[in-house]
Design a protein around this motif. Structure first.
Motif, mmCIF file in Angstrom:
data_model
loop_
_atom_site.group_PDB
_atom_site.id
_atom_site.type_symbol
_atom_site.label_atom_id
_atom_site.label_comp_id
_atom_site.label_asym_id
_atom_site.label_seq_id
_atom_site.Cartn_x
_atom_site.Cartn_y
_atom_site.Cartn_z
ATOM 1 N N THR A 77 0.739 -1.358 -0.045
ATOM 2 C CA THR A 77 0.540 -0.296 0.167
ATOM 3 C C THR A 77 1.046 1.137 0.038
ATOM 4 O O THR A 77 0.372 2.162 -0.882
ATOM 5 C CB THR A 77 -1.096 -0.265 1.222
ATOM 6 O OG1 THR A 77 -1.453 -1.108 1.335
ATOM 7 C CG2 THR A 77 -1.964 1.062 1.326
ATOM 8 N N GLN A 78 2.057 1.064 0.942
ATOM 9 C CA GLN A 78 2.626 2.235 1.000
ATOM 10 C C GLN A 78 3.631 2.908 -1.095
ATOM 11 O O GLN A 78 2.987 3.796 -0.732
ATOM 12 C CB GLN A 78 4.224 2.417 1.201
ATOM 13 C CG GLN A 78 4.576 3.116 2.050
ATOM 14 C CD GLN A 78 5.858 2.614 3.032
ATOM 15 O OE1 GLN A 78 7.181 2.663 2.532
ATOM 16 N NE2 GLN A 78 5.694 2.905 4.429
ATOM 17 N N ALA A 81 1.535 4.124 -2.458
ATOM 18 C CA ALA A 81 1.572 6.238 -2.818
ATOM 19 C C ALA A 81 2.654 6.454 -3.034
ATOM 20 O O ALA A 81 1.869 7.008 -3.438
ATOM 21 C CB ALA A 81 0.787 6.006 -0.811
ATOM 22 N N LEU A 82 3.500 5.836 -3.044
ATOM 23 C CA LEU A 82 4.857 6.574 -4.160
ATOM 24 C C LEU A 82 4.926 6.168 -4.974
ATOM 25 O O LEU A 82 5.252 7.023 -5.913
ATOM 26 C CB LEU A 82 5.780 5.662 -3.134
ATOM 27 C CG LEU A 82 6.354 5.704 -1.746
ATOM 28 C CD1 LEU A 82 7.722 4.186 -1.028
ATOM 29 C CD2 LEU A 82 6.429 6.622 -0.808
ATOM 30 N N LYS A 83 4.615 5.482 -5.690
ATOM 31 C CA LYS A 83 4.150 5.653 -7.095
ATOM 32 C C LYS A 83 3.432 6.615 -7.660
ATOM 33 O O LYS A 83 3.615 7.256 -8.352
ATOM 34 C CB LYS A 83 3.703 4.175 -7.592
ATOM 35 C CG LYS A 83 3.233 4.136 -9.023
ATOM 36 C CD LYS A 83 2.427 2.224 -9.127
ATOM 37 C CE LYS A 83 3.343 2.533 -10.919
ATOM 38 N NZ LYS A 83 2.678 0.833 -11.521
ATOM 39 N N VAL A 84 1.770 6.774 -7.155
ATOM 40 C CA VAL A 84 1.772 8.198 -6.999
ATOM 41 C C VAL A 84 2.068 9.420 -6.727
ATOM 42 O O VAL A 84 2.165 10.454 -7.769
ATOM 43 C CB VAL A 84 -0.055 8.080 -6.451
ATOM 44 C CG1 VAL A 84 -0.555 9.587 -6.860
ATOM 45 C CG2 VAL A 84 -0.773 6.856 -7.298
ATOM 46 N N ALA A 85 2.694 9.240 -6.128
ATOM 47 C CA ALA A 85 4.082 11.000 -5.992
ATOM 48 C C ALA A 85 4.931 10.739 -6.955
ATOM 49 O O ALA A 85 5.118 11.928 -7.375
ATOM 50 C CB ALA A 85 4.746 10.464 -3.917
ATOM 51 N N SER A 86 5.429 9.787 -7.463
ATOM 52 C CA SER A 86 5.877 9.768 -8.559
ATOM 53 C C SER A 86 5.711 10.622 -9.523
ATOM 54 O O SER A 86 6.907 11.027 -10.010
ATOM 55 C CB SER A 86 6.847 7.958 -8.803
ATOM 56 O OG SER A 86 8.004 8.600 -9.492
ATOM 57 N N LYS A 87 4.650 9.944 -10.172
ATOM 58 C CA LYS A 87 4.149 10.147 -10.997
ATOM 59 C C LYS A 87 3.149 12.404 -11.331
ATOM 60 O O LYS A 87 3.975 12.920 -11.737
ATOM 61 C CB LYS A 87 2.630 10.045 -11.373
ATOM 62 C CG LYS A 87 2.907 8.323 -12.127
ATOM 63 C CD LYS A 87 1.282 7.535 -11.794
ATOM 64 C CE LYS A 87 1.908 6.349 -12.841
ATOM 65 N NZ LYS A 87 0.328 5.348 -13.197
ATOM 66 N N ASN A 201 12.139 0.286 0.409
ATOM 67 C CA ASN A 201 10.710 0.038 0.714
ATOM 68 C C ASN A 201 10.144 -1.955 -0.333
ATOM 69 O O ASN A 201 10.079 -2.977 0.265
ATOM 70 C CB ASN A 201 9.157 0.217 -0.578
ATOM 71 C CG ASN A 201 7.948 -0.905 -0.230
ATOM 72 O OD1 ASN A 201 7.946 -1.741 -0.851
ATOM 73 N ND2 ASN A 201 7.080 -0.006 0.784
ATOM 74 N N GLY A 202 10.991 -1.835 -1.425
ATOM 75 C CA GLY A 202 11.409 -3.182 -2.312
ATOM 76 C C GLY A 202 12.088 -4.804 -1.493
ATOM 77 O O GLY A 202 11.731 -5.665 -1.671
ATOM 78 N N ALA A 203 12.685 -3.917 -1.293
ATOM 79 C CA ALA A 203 14.152 -4.282 -0.695
ATOM 80 C C ALA A 203 13.565 -5.170 0.744
ATOM 81 O O ALA A 203 13.636 -6.376 1.521
ATOM 82 C CB ALA A 203 15.164 -3.799 0.337
ATOM 83 N N GLU A 204 12.288 -4.758 1.597
ATOM 84 C CA GLU A 204 11.750 -4.755 2.767
ATOM 85 C C GLU A 204 11.217 -6.298 2.203
ATOM 86 O O GLU A 204 11.068 -6.932 2.970
ATOM 87 C CB GLU A 204 11.230 -3.701 4.303
ATOM 88 C CG GLU A 204 12.390 -3.235 4.311
ATOM 89 C CD GLU A 204 12.294 -1.217 4.770
ATOM 90 O OE1 GLU A 204 12.471 -1.082 5.434
ATOM 91 O OE2 GLU A 204 10.535 -0.872 4.554
ATOM 92 N N GLN A 205 10.272 -5.782 1.260
ATOM 93 C CA GLN A 205 9.173 -6.788 0.726
ATOM 94 C C GLN A 205 9.910 -8.092 0.372
ATOM 95 O O GLN A 205 9.410 -8.742 0.717
ATOM 96 C CB GLN A 205 8.203 -6.524 -0.689
ATOM 97 C CG GLN A 205 7.638 -5.110 0.078
ATOM 98 C CD GLN A 205 6.922 -4.772 -1.369
ATOM 99 O OE1 GLN A 205 6.047 -6.074 -1.750
ATOM 100 N NE2 GLN A 205 6.243 -3.774 -1.170
ATOM 101 N N SER A 206 11.309 -7.706 -0.229
ATOM 102 C CA SER A 206 11.767 -9.200 -0.908
ATOM 103 C C SER A 206 12.466 -10.246 0.289
ATOM 104 O O SER A 206 12.132 -11.021 1.086
ATOM 105 C CB SER A 206 12.853 -9.081 -1.155
ATOM 106 O OG SER A 206 14.197 -9.727 -1.665
ATOM 107 N N HIS A 207 12.929 -9.119 1.785
ATOM 108 C CA HIS A 207 12.786 -9.690 3.372
ATOM 109 C C HIS A 207 11.836 -10.493 3.643
ATOM 110 O O HIS A 207 12.236 -11.375 4.406
ATOM 111 C CB HIS A 207 13.756 -8.421 3.840
ATOM 112 C CG HIS A 207 14.310 -8.691 4.978
ATOM 113 N ND1 HIS A 207 15.453 -8.327 5.811
ATOM 114 C CD2 HIS A 207 14.604 -10.570 5.937
ATOM 115 C CE1 HIS A 207 15.720 -9.228 6.988
ATOM 116 N NE2 HIS A 207 15.509 -10.195 7.123
#
Length: 270
Positions: A77-78, A81-87, A201-207
């Motif tokens: 979810t976070q 939100a960051l993806k939208v912020a990037s746009k 965020n992606g690194a934490e999801q992988s972990h």
């Protein structure tokens, strides 16, 4: 051998053997009907204690995996939100570039400023997003246990979205009231900060994903270990059932014969 009436030793022995065979038959029936080797604690007291601990650990593994899944959902979810912020930031950088066009009239520049202000509001709204009433952004870390005993954990870093140096605060602060008040460097820095947030965020999801996979494997192994202690081997127990069933039938027949053997004494006194 003496011929007596008061004591029928053969019948007593046959009765005892029949009682043992009947108890074992009932035990096999209970095991097969329940699917468990340990119907009563006396069947295997030590095994029951071990199986109870293993079963509880397996359930905790499942609960921990569920918690990790919730944390992964939080991160997803976070990241959304960051993806939208990037746009939004991409559009801001485009607006800044268009704003620097010397051929634009004051009214054109005012229109760009109007959209820029709306985008600033959107960034502020993103900062206020929550997941199950837990803020997606902020300086506080989240500690996620990844083992059933709580001995190992993964830290989900707090991401201060409106920080002026590591977030997008330079674009939402009181000084950034118009495109003229911000530099292209401010915007590109904010874009890089959001990209860093997404990478973390992606690194934490992988972990967490690998931690959940380990929990799933451990849970399956614990359940298998519990099964070896408590679950009945139907093939073996059905063989025992047939054995005790035959012994009960033969014991009943032999007890009947033993009860009749004392009648031979009557012939001597009749």
């Amino acid at each position: 051998m003496a011929v007596v009436i008061n004591t029928n030793y053969s019948a007593t022995v046959a009765s005892n053997n029949l009682a043992v065979s009947n108890n074992m038959l009932q035990r096999s029936l209970n095991r097969l009907s329940s699917g468990s080797k340990i119907v009563n604690p006396s069947d295997d007291a030590g095994g029951l204690a071990v199986a109870t601990k293993l079963s509880a650990a397996a359930r905790r593994q499942g609960a921990t995996a569920s918690n990790i899944g919730n944390s992964v959902s939080f991160l997803q979810t976070q990241d959304g939100a960051l993806k939208v912020a990037s746009k939004v930031l991409d559009r801001m950088s485009e607006l800044k570039t268009l704003y620097n066009d010397p051929t634009k009239s004051p009214s054109d520049l005012a229109n760009y400023d109007s959209e820029f202000t709306e985008l600033q509001t959107q960034l502020t709204d993103i900062n206020g997003e929550t997941f199950n009433s837990v803020a997606l952004f902020g300086s506080a870390d989240l500690t996620v246990s990844v083992t059933e005993d709580g001995g190992t954990s993964v830290t989900v870093q707090g991401r201060d979205f409106t920080n002026s140096t590591s977030g997008v605060g330079a674009l939402t602060g009181t000084g950034a009231t118009s495109l003229a008040a911000v530099t292209l460097s401010d915007i590109t820095t904010a874009i890089e900060n959001v990209a860093t947030f997404r990478a973390q965020n992606g690194a934490e999801q992988s972990h967490l994903g690998f931690a959940a996979e380990l929990l799933t494997v451990n849970k399956a192994n614990l359940e298998a270990a519990t099964s070896r202690i408590t679950d009945v081997d139907v093939a073996e127990e059905s063989t025992q059932l047939a054995r005790w069933n035959i012994l009960v039938q033969s014991g009943t027949a032999m007890l009947s014969q033993a009860n009749q053997s004392a009648q031979s004494a009557l012939r001597l006194i009749s």
